[in-house]
Design a protein around this motif. Structure first.
Motif, PDB file in Angstrom:
ATOM      1  N   ALA A 302      -3.806   3.124  -5.259  1.00  0.00           N
ATOM      2  CA  ALA A 302      -3.587   3.550  -3.776  1.00  0.00           C
ATOM      3  C   ALA A 302      -4.463   3.022  -2.701  1.00  0.00           C
ATOM      4  O   ALA A 302      -3.907   2.621  -1.763  1.00  0.00           O
ATOM      5  N   ASN A 303      -5.503   2.780  -3.131  1.00  0.00           N
ATOM      6  CA  ASN A 303      -6.143   1.842  -2.050  1.00  0.00           C
ATOM      7  C   ASN A 303      -5.818   0.497  -2.142  1.00  0.00           C
ATOM      8  O   ASN A 303      -5.777   0.099  -0.854  1.00  0.00           O
ATOM      9  N   TYR A 304      -5.236  -0.353  -2.736  1.00  0.00           N
ATOM     10  CA  TYR A 304      -4.546  -1.572  -2.966  1.00  0.00           C
ATOM     11  C   TYR A 304      -3.277  -1.324  -1.767  1.00  0.00           C
ATOM     12  O   TYR A 304      -3.105  -2.489  -1.067  1.00  0.00           O
ATOM     13  N   ASP A 305      -2.659  -0.205  -2.272  1.00  0.00           N
ATOM     14  CA  ASP A 305      -1.321  -0.301  -1.479  1.00  0.00           C
ATOM     15  C   ASP A 305      -1.819  -0.085   0.070  1.00  0.00           C
ATOM     16  O   ASP A 305      -0.947  -0.523   1.003  1.00  0.00           O
ATOM     17  N   TRP A 306      -3.056   0.918   0.419  1.00  0.00           N
ATOM     18  CA  TRP A 306      -3.149   0.953   1.797  1.00  0.00           C
ATOM     19  C   TRP A 306      -3.464  -0.458   2.367  1.00  0.00           C
ATOM     20  O   TRP A 306      -3.385  -0.575   3.549  1.00  0.00           O
ATOM     21  N   PHE A 307      -4.150  -1.440   1.590  1.00  0.00           N
ATOM     22  CA  PHE A 307      -4.434  -2.631   2.356  1.00  0.00           C
ATOM     23  C   PHE A 307      -3.314  -3.206   2.387  1.00  0.00           C
ATOM     24  O   PHE A 307      -3.366  -3.982   3.483  1.00  0.00           O
ATOM     25  N   LEU A 308      -2.317  -3.337   1.499  1.00  0.00           N
ATOM     26  CA  LEU A 308      -1.086  -4.005   1.848  1.00  0.00           C
ATOM     27  C   LEU A 308      -0.521  -3.595   3.111  1.00  0.00           C
ATOM     28  O   LEU A 308      -0.167  -4.330   3.822  1.00  0.00           O
ATOM     29  N   ASP A 309      -0.440  -2.239   3.251  1.00  0.00           N
ATOM     30  CA  ASP A 309       0.235  -1.691   4.362  1.00  0.00           C
ATOM     31  C   ASP A 309      -0.299  -1.827   5.527  1.00  0.00           C
ATOM     32  O   ASP A 309       0.237  -2.101   6.731  1.00  0.00           O
ATOM     33  N   THR A 310      -1.657  -1.793   5.681  1.00  0.00           N
ATOM     34  CA  THR A 310      -2.399  -2.205   6.804  1.00  0.00           C
ATOM     35  C   THR A 310      -2.805  -3.523   7.333  1.00  0.00           C
ATOM     36  O   THR A 310      -2.645  -3.762   8.447  1.00  0.00           O
ATOM     37  N   ASP A 315       3.572  -9.956   5.101  1.00  0.00           N
ATOM     38  CA  ASP A 315       3.857 -10.568   3.848  1.00  0.00           C
ATOM     39  C   ASP A 315       4.789  -9.553   3.282  1.00  0.00           C
ATOM     40  O   ASP A 315       5.727 -10.120   2.381  1.00  0.00           O
ATOM     41  N   GLN A 316       4.519  -8.426   3.449  1.00  0.00           N
ATOM     42  CA  GLN A 316       5.546  -7.416   2.851  1.00  0.00           C
ATOM     43  C   GLN A 316       7.042  -7.730   3.357  1.00  0.00           C
ATOM     44  O   GLN A 316       7.939  -7.607   2.596  1.00  0.00           O
ATOM     45  N   ALA A 317       7.018  -7.933   4.569  1.00  0.00           N
ATOM     46  CA  ALA A 317       8.416  -8.026   5.168  1.00  0.00           C
ATOM     47  C   ALA A 317       9.030  -9.420   4.363  1.00  0.00           C
ATOM     48  O   ALA A 317      10.448  -9.371   4.276  1.00  0.00           O
ATOM     49  N   GLU A 318       8.327 -10.708   4.511  1.00  0.00           N
ATOM     50  CA  GLU A 318       8.728 -11.697   3.839  1.00  0.00           C
ATOM     51  C   GLU A 318       9.113 -11.457   2.564  1.00  0.00           C
ATOM     52  O   GLU A 318      10.088 -12.048   2.146  1.00  0.00           O
ATOM     53  N   ALA A 319       8.383 -10.611   1.569  1.00  0.00           N
ATOM     54  CA  ALA A 319       8.638 -10.471   0.338  1.00  0.00           C
ATOM     55  C   ALA A 319       9.876  -9.843   0.187  1.00  0.00           C
ATOM     56  O   ALA A 319      10.920  -9.802  -0.694  1.00  0.00           O
ATOM     57  N   ALA A 320      10.223  -8.795   1.084  1.00  0.00           N
ATOM     58  CA  ALA A 320      11.533  -7.697   1.048  1.00  0.00           C
ATOM     59  C   ALA A 320      12.681  -8.954   1.471  1.00  0.00           C
ATOM     60  O   ALA A 320      13.584  -8.656   0.853  1.00  0.00           O
ATOM     61  N   ALA A 321      12.319  -9.892   2.278  1.00  0.00           N
ATOM     62  CA  ALA A 321      13.675 -10.808   2.507  1.00  0.00           C
ATOM     63  C   ALA A 321      13.789 -11.759   1.531  1.00  0.00           C
ATOM     64  O   ALA A 321      14.899 -12.147   1.548  1.00  0.00           O
ATOM     65  N   THR A 322      13.036 -12.122   0.720  1.00  0.00           N
ATOM     66  CA  THR A 322      13.228 -13.261   0.075  1.00  0.00           C
ATOM     67  C   THR A 322      13.402 -12.796  -1.492  1.00  0.00           C
ATOM     68  O   THR A 322      13.726 -13.552  -2.239  1.00  0.00           O
ATOM     69  N   GLY A 323      13.096 -11.635  -1.778  1.00  0.00           N
ATOM     70  CA  GLY A 323      13.051 -11.045  -3.090  1.00  0.00           C
ATOM     71  C   GLY A 323      11.977 -11.450  -3.915  1.00  0.00           C
ATOM     72  O   GLY A 323      11.842 -11.171  -5.069  1.00  0.00           O
ATOM     73  N   VAL A 324      10.904 -12.074  -3.467  1.00  0.00           N
ATOM     74  CA  VAL A 324       9.712 -12.518  -4.172  1.00  0.00           C
ATOM     75  C   VAL A 324       8.455 -11.382  -3.981  1.00  0.00           C
ATOM     76  O   VAL A 324       8.453 -10.803  -3.030  1.00  0.00           O
ATOM     77  N   SER A 325       8.004 -11.102  -4.971  1.00  0.00           N
ATOM     78  CA  SER A 325       7.089  -9.632  -5.010  1.00  0.00           C
ATOM     79  C   SER A 325       5.770 -10.178  -4.007  1.00  0.00           C
ATOM     80  O   SER A 325       5.233 -11.340  -4.155  1.00  0.00           O
ATOM     81  N   VAL A 326       5.451  -9.414  -3.197  1.00  0.00           N
ATOM     82  CA  VAL A 326       4.406  -9.533  -2.451  1.00  0.00           C
ATOM     83  C   VAL A 326       2.901  -9.766  -3.280  1.00  0.00           C
ATOM     84  O   VAL A 326       2.088 -10.313  -2.777  1.00  0.00           O
TER      85      VAL A 326
END
Length: 511
Positions: A302-310, A315-326
């Motif tokens: 959950a700490n890693y998820d927090w770091f990604l969200d914050t 990077d997460q938006a790009e991953a969602a758009a390209t289908g590549v895992s963040v």
């Protein structure tokens, strides 16, 4: 053809996973289940909304499997343990479900720790209470919401609510029953356990216990209409998700340490005799006469998820758009950081810790020349260090020669190798992606005679993907860093409450 449905409800997502009886995953469908945080330290969810989301996931999984609903021979659920789900005397939901991230009862637990409750509970039930334990939450309701408390008809867990929705039957299994109110030696409910917590009047509200792999009901017509399941499909009792995850990776066996790197840092080993210590929970295993010893804290990925969200929304938006895992996108940064020394240490206590309710997360040793990759590396290292804290505790009480790893981070080779180096033991990852759902499916299959036991089914089906072996030179470096990480945590321990008090100095902000 024959298949099995395993339902896995976590803290934010509910999943329906269909497996062929040879273990092949045929389909998976997910639905997010929103959390509600109406006050500081409260974490809740709507029980009707959870069932609706789960029903939708089941219907989609059946469609994606390419097989008809009557191919599913049995169903079982697993879900987050602890927390609290209540039905009133008319068998209707009594308020929202309370999740295991909830800490409203922290003050009660602190009070108990200063008296005799901890020692009495450890001796009788095999564990000391924590803020999201059913014992603590029920005591909180008794003190703070007596009207709701007095309406309690049935005390169940999250997976038991899903069973009720599927079958219209009320009950729980051995693993879930032992979260607060069982005698550690007799492995059954104890009126004395409720007395320890001042909850004697609730004994008759405890859910009846059945084996995890027993048929406890059948899919009703109403549930069939909502889920697409065939009416009359057998439903097994299921099990606590901690146990289910270990079972699903073949870890519910002798001499094996199972690690689940998920929202919680879960570390568990099975024994053939009860052994109690305040550093772990000694709870019922799947089989009578066996115990599951768990050292846990809400301080893992959950700490890693927090770091990604914050810090990584782009990077997460790009991953969602390209289908590549963040995670793949960030791998280069992490790999580069792993190759260079760093002064950064991270305590992954954003949502809880082994140090009590007031601990908080921190980066230490951070300098201006460090980049995001260095911080990501420190987060991953801190998560693995927290697991080691628990594993080292269990090493004091139990012997094990193998570590099996599952959870969100287990598919990242660098993270899995870090675990091997930090624990200085070989770490095995299996091919099972949805370990908890697979554990539930093994119970379902056993209930209808497809396996002789859930453990035998896991041994026959779970396949090793890769074993990571420790690098002695890296282990030595991590030993030094872990020692400092631990000393710093002990040094900070007296200051965490002082830090929490700072929030009270800000108008409109509660600690």
């Amino acid at each position: 053809m024959s298949s099995l449905l395993g339902i896995d409800n976590g803290l934010t997502v509910t999943k329906a996973v269909i497996f062929d009886i040879d273990g092949t995953q045929l389909s998976v469908a997910r639905r997010r289940v929103p959390q509600s945080m109406p006050q500081a330290r409260w974490v809740e969810r709507d029980m009707a909304g959870l069932w609706q989301a789960t029903a939708e996931a089941i219907k989609e999984a059946i469609s994606l499997s390419g097989r008809p609903a009557d191919d599913i021979k049995a169903v079982a659920a697993t879900a987050h343990g602890d927390g609290l789900y209540l039905l009133d005397k008319n068998r209707q939901p009594l308020g929202p479900g309370i999740l295991s991230l909830d800490s409203r009862a922290g003050g009660i637990v602190e009070r108990w720790s200063a008296g005799s409750v901890f020692s009495e509970a450890l001796e009788l039930t095999g564990q000391v209470p924590h803020a999201s334990a059913p014992s603590a939450l029920l005591a909180w309701l008794k003190e703070n919401d007596p009207d709701r408390f007095n309406e309690i008809g049935h005390i169940i867990a999250c997976k038991d609510w899903l069973r009720f929705c599927l079958t219209d039957t009320i009950g729980t299994d051995r693993t879930e029953a032992s979260t607060s109110f069982t005698d550690v030696n007799g492995q059954d409910y104890s009126p004395e356990a409720l007395r320890v917590y001042g909850l004697e009047e609730l004994f008759n509200a405890l859910a009846p216990i059945a084996p995890s792999a027993a048929v406890v009901g059948y899919v009703t017509a109403e549930a069939a209409a909502l889920t697409g399941l065939k009416k009359g499909t057998p439903v097994a009792s299921g099990l606590h998700d901690v146990t289910a995850s270990a079972l699903g990776i073949g870890g519910h066996a002798d001499n094996v340490m199972s690690i689940v790197a998920g929202t919680y840092s879960i570390n568990e080993v099975v024994s053939d005799a009860p052994r109690t210590d305040p550093r772990w929970f000694c709870r019922n295993a799947i089989t009578p006469g066996r115990w599951n010893n768990m050292s846990i804290s809400p301080a893992s990925t959950a700490n890693y998820d927090w770091f990604l969200d914050t810090f990584c929304p782009g990077d997460q938006a790009e991953a969602a758009a390209t289908g590549v895992s963040v995670h793949a996108t960030l791998a280069k940064e992490i790999d580069a950081a792993l190759k260079r020394p760093s002064t950064i240490l991270f305590h992954p206590y954003l949502f809880g810790s082994p140090y009590g309710n007031f601990a908080s997360g921190s980066f230490l040793g951070l300098h201006g020349w460090h980049d995001r990759g260095d911080m990501l590396k420190a987060v991953l290292e801190g998560i693995a260090f927290n697991h080691r804290t628990h594993v080292d505790a269990l090493r004091d009480g139990f012997a094990f020669s193998e570590v099996r790893l599952t959870g969100g981070g287990s598919r990242n080779p660098a993270f899995a190798q870090m675990f091997a180096d930090i624990l200085n033991m070989p770490v095995t990852v299996t091919t099972v992606d949805e370990a908890a759902a697979f554990g539930a499916a093994l119970c379902a299959g056993t209930a209808v005679g497809l396996f002789t036991s859930p453990q035998d089914g896991a041994a026959a089906i779970a396949k090793v993907d890769r074993t990571y072996f420790p690098d002695s030179s890296q282990s030595a470096i991590f030993d030094e860093r872990f020692a400092l990480y631990s000393r710093l945590a002990e040094t900070l321990k007296p200051q965490w409450l002082e830090l929490e008090k700072l929030a009270a100095l800000i108008p409109g902000v509660r600690p």
